[in-house]
Design a protein around this motif. Sequence first.
Motif: not given
Length: 236
Positions: A178-183
């Motif tokens: 998940l942290d690869r992508y903007p919140y």
Amino acid sequence: MVYNVTANETQPTIWSHINGSPEEILDRYCVSELAKGWPVYRDASEWNHYRDCFTEDAYVFTTWSGGMTIDDFIQTSIAGRARGDFIMHRENGTLVDLNSATNRAVAKMKATITQRFNVDGIEYDVECDSRFIMWCLKTISASGAPAWKIQYYKVIYEKDKICPVDGSTVPMFEWSELDRYPYAYRYLGASQARLGHEIKLDLPTLTNEEMHKMYEAMDLWLNGKDIEQTLGIDRG
């Protein structure tokens, strides 16, 4: 982490957006009607009606397609739908900023992107609250009548979530995934990536500079200026 839309004013300039002359009200209505073509026509594969909403050289951005011309986007959408991509949209209200002097307008549509996924036999939806921004131009149709068309489309992503189809079951995501992508679109981005899409990581969200560039582009457009560089369009 504190995540929220800025409390500061985002658009100091006030354009024709409510009330006004009958001509202004009619133009704003036409642009609002035009903007509804995205959720209504695209979701139903009414490609001819959908294409008719745009100028000849219109350019659009999405998480999974990046930036491309409207004709390339339609062909990519058709191919994705044939593979099983199931993307729908809900309009939650649309307002329009208008400058009659330049024959230009900006439609601001509150919308929810919904996409159905099936991972390891688990069906689930991802819903992403967003704002569809459409930079529109008043043109002349083949019959000689005035016609509003969309020139550019780009989204401000606000927040997303997973919705279980059966009421309780959703797939597991590692935080590293998940942290690869903007919140603002992390679940949507991670899920679309699992389908093989290359997800853009610099799209406008509530907390990045790209959102402010969007508002800058709105004012430039309404003032009759070119905005392709501001929107990050590379037609090469």
